[in-house]
Write an enzyme that holds these catalytic residues in place. Structure first.
Site, PDB file in Angstrom:
ATOM      1  N   THR A   1       0.841  -1.180   0.000  1.00 24.03           N
ATOM      2  CA  THR A   1       0.000   0.000   0.000  1.00 24.03           C
ATOM      3  C   THR A   1       0.881   1.236   0.000  1.00 24.03           C
ATOM      4  O   THR A   1       1.900   1.280   0.705  1.00 24.03           O
ATOM      5  CB  THR A   1      -0.942   0.012   1.223  1.00 24.03           C
TER       6      THR A   1
ATOM      7  N   TRP B   1     -12.275  23.360  11.144  1.00 21.49           N
ATOM      8  CA  TRP B   1     -12.076  22.263  10.185  1.00 21.49           C
ATOM      9  C   TRP B   1     -13.169  22.312   9.117  1.00 21.49           C
ATOM     10  O   TRP B   1     -14.359  22.406   9.429  1.00 21.49           O
ATOM     11  CB  TRP B   1     -12.148  20.911  10.899  1.00 21.49           C
TER      12      TRP B   1
ATOM     13  N   LYS C   1      -7.892  23.088   7.327  1.00 17.76           N
ATOM     14  CA  LYS C   1      -7.896  23.841   8.590  1.00 17.76           C
ATOM     15  C   LYS C   1      -7.814  25.328   8.253  1.00 17.76           C
ATOM     16  O   LYS C   1      -6.760  25.845   7.882  1.00 17.76           O
ATOM     17  CB  LYS C   1      -6.722  23.405   9.465  1.00 17.76           C
TER      18      LYS C   1
ATOM     19  N   GLU D   1      -5.164  -2.182   5.185  1.00 18.01           N
ATOM     20  CA  GLU D   1      -4.723  -2.864   6.392  1.00 18.01           C
ATOM     21  C   GLU D   1      -5.846  -3.633   7.096  1.00 18.01           C
ATOM     22  O   GLU D   1      -5.579  -4.406   8.012  1.00 18.01           O
ATOM     23  CB  GLU D   1      -4.109  -1.843   7.360  1.00 18.01           C
TER      24      GLU D   1
END
Length: 548
Positions: free
Chosen positions: A188, A450, A445, A335
């Site tokens: 990955t 956010w 940001k 994962e």
């Protein structure tokens, strides 16, 4: 671990290991006449099992022993499905080579995985011939060909795949061994450094498969893959085991159609001609399907599509609904093998008006069985599940990779505090519905607040003139960062950036976003950069903007 009472097996009791070979037991029992299809080749599940045995003999004759690594460089094919089983069933490790990486990265992954034998399609011969001098652990090659005339190869291959199988025995006594043995590995890519090796054991893959068959088959509102369905992947088989669905499809014994190299028109023709009912792919691939010439003249009603890997936009889902496609969203990462959650709809919710269904179908959904998942803030403290508080998703499940191959430091970062850290920012509602808000690295940001790039992409995509959109944060001297949007227009659309700003103002007025979330700049572009598996490549977009 607290002390508990343990069952002591009686003398002679068989300790059943969870091995991939067990997934082959049911398919040929329940579906002997259902087919595996690739190109002009089609055969039954009984023959699939025989061909897996033949491949095992070929691998052993090539010198592959338990613990060796066999690399596969192929398009989605019956051969790849056979390798999914035969390679790990003899105790070897199957390396899914990401053929879409750069040549340097492909070479790195093959050296790092210490590949011993390579199964290589004719299309990748130039690549592997160039890399061969840099692959000291490779002892031989087997050539894979779809053409009547096999391509010339300078590597002196051990033979062509089909010819080798034809000469091999159709019976093989696959051994038992430790269920925690490594079965597969793939790599990955991250934002920095070399690709990271992810490994999964037999036990993990069997548990993931059993969970996936339950998830995709048991729930009435989420019945994507049942015995009478016809399955065709649109996620490369090298990408997280095609999300693990080929293992589940084989265990269920459904008809499987493998499309080879992806071409949108061919995929639609296969859907129509082979009676495909269920497929999965990243949003960019699904958008290519919708935009294809073949789709324009084909009734797509009844096609069940599952997406993941990136957030789908409500605009795309609306297009699909208008074409009769049933659309669902799943969530996971390389994962995690990958399935962690899915967007369940009850039968009653299926009857809701489309506008009420859109948020449900594009949500990250509900964690699937055996998945323990919650959100944490930057200090590791749990975040309230109130639908608005954001935190990083951390997770535990029995099929998560236990670390990165030969990279203990990165593995420790992944499993900090005993939970796998996903790097995804999300909210969870009081009803337990998970919604990805952004990647930690992609959150914008601005002025101490956010802004979710995914939220902005979703809103922009609802304009009928938009085909694709990507939003990233760019440096700003006053606010730290500001949003910038790249937009690919729909065919024949005539649209100025100002019209899209005006489009977003309606969501400011309704309170869905704040006025400072509206991008300062919207650029109309011909295409948006993608990764090797078709995701929007925001890292590259930011680099290109910085260079410019």
């Amino acid at each position: 671990m607290m002390p508990t009472k343990i069952i002591e097996p009686c003398e002679g009791a068989y300790q059943y290991p969870l091995l991939i070979k067990s997934l082959l037991l049911s398919g040929q029992r329940y579906a002997q006449q259902r087919e595996i299809v690739h190109g002009s080749r089609r055969y039954s599940y009984r023959e699939l099992n025989q061909r897996i045995c033949r491949l095992a003999h070929v691998l052993r004759a090539a010198g592959v022993d338990a613990g060796d690594t066999v690399a596969v460089m192929d398009w989605d094919s019956h051969r790849y499905l056979e390798a999914y089983f035969a390679v790990p069933m003899i105790g070897a490790v199957l390396h899914h080579v990401n053929v879409r990486l750069s040549p340097d990265q492909v070479g790195y992954t093959m050296r790092h995985a210490e590949d011993n034998l390579v199964l290589v399609h004719d299309d990748f011969l130039p690549l592997i011939e160039a890399l061969a001098p840099t692959l000291p652990s490779v002892r031989g090659y087997i050539q894979l060909s779809d053409a009547a005339k096999v391509a010339t190869c300078t590597l002196a291959p051990l033979g062509e795949y089909e010819a080798l199988l034809a000469a091999a025995d159709s019976q093989y006594d696959f051994p038992d061994f430790d269920e925690n043995s490594i079965a597969t590995t793939f790599y990955t890519t991250g934002t920095t450094g070399n690709p990271k090796g992810v490994c999964f054991s037999h036990r993990q893959l069997v548990l993931h498969t059993l969970n996936m068959t339950t998830t995709l088959a048991a729930y009435e509102g989420f019945a994507l893959l049942r015995s009478e369905d016809v399955y065709m992947p649109m996620t490369p088989m090298f990408h997280v085991h095609a999300w693990g669905v080929p293992y589940a499809a084989t265990a269920l014994g459904v008809k499987q159609v493998y499309p080879g190299r992806y071409d949108p028109d061919r995929l639609v023709r296969l859907f129509r001609d082979e009676g495909v009912t269920f497929s999965h792919g990243v949003p960019t691939v699904l958008q290519m399907i919708l935009n294809s010439e073949e789709a324009a003249k084909t009734d797509l009603t009844g096609w069940k599509l599952l997406t993941g890997g990136a957030a789908p936009t409500q605009g795309m889902v609306r297009q699909m609904a208008e074409r009769g496609i049933q659309f669902f969203t799943g969530y996971g990462l390389s994962e995690s093998c990958p399935l962690l959650s899915a967007s369940f709809l009850t039968p009653q919710q299926h009857d809701l008006p489309l506008e009420q269904q859109l948020p449900l179908r594009t949500s990250t959904g509900v964690p699937v069985g055996l998945v323990d998942l919650h959100l944490v803030d930057a200090t590791g403290q749990r975040v309230p599940e109130d639908g608005s508080s954001m935190g990083e998703i951390v997770v535990r499940a029995p099929w998560l990779t236990q670390g990165y191959y030969l990279d203990a430091q990165k593995g420790a970062e992944l499993w900090q505090g005993g939970w796998m850290h996903t790097g995804d920012v999300a909210t969870i509602t009081p009803a337990g519905v998970l919604q990805i808000r952004d990647r930690i690295k992609d959150v914008i940001k601005t002025g101490g607040e956010w802004v979710s790039s995914l939220r902005l992409e979703n809103l922009i995509s609802q304009h009928t003139g938009v085909a694709e959109v990507a939003v990233v944060g760019v440096p700003d001297a006053r606010w730290g960062e500001r949003p910038l949007a790249l937009v690919v227009l729909a065919a024949d659309a005539q649209l100025e950036p100002g019209a899209l700003v005006q489009h977003l103002q309606q969501f400011v007025g309704s309170g869905e976003i704040s006025k400072w979330a509206v991008p300062d700049e919207i650029r109309i572009v011909d295409e948006i950069p993608k990764t090797s598996v078709g995701k929007v490549n925001k890292k590259l977009i930011r680099e290109q903007l910085q260079d410019a």
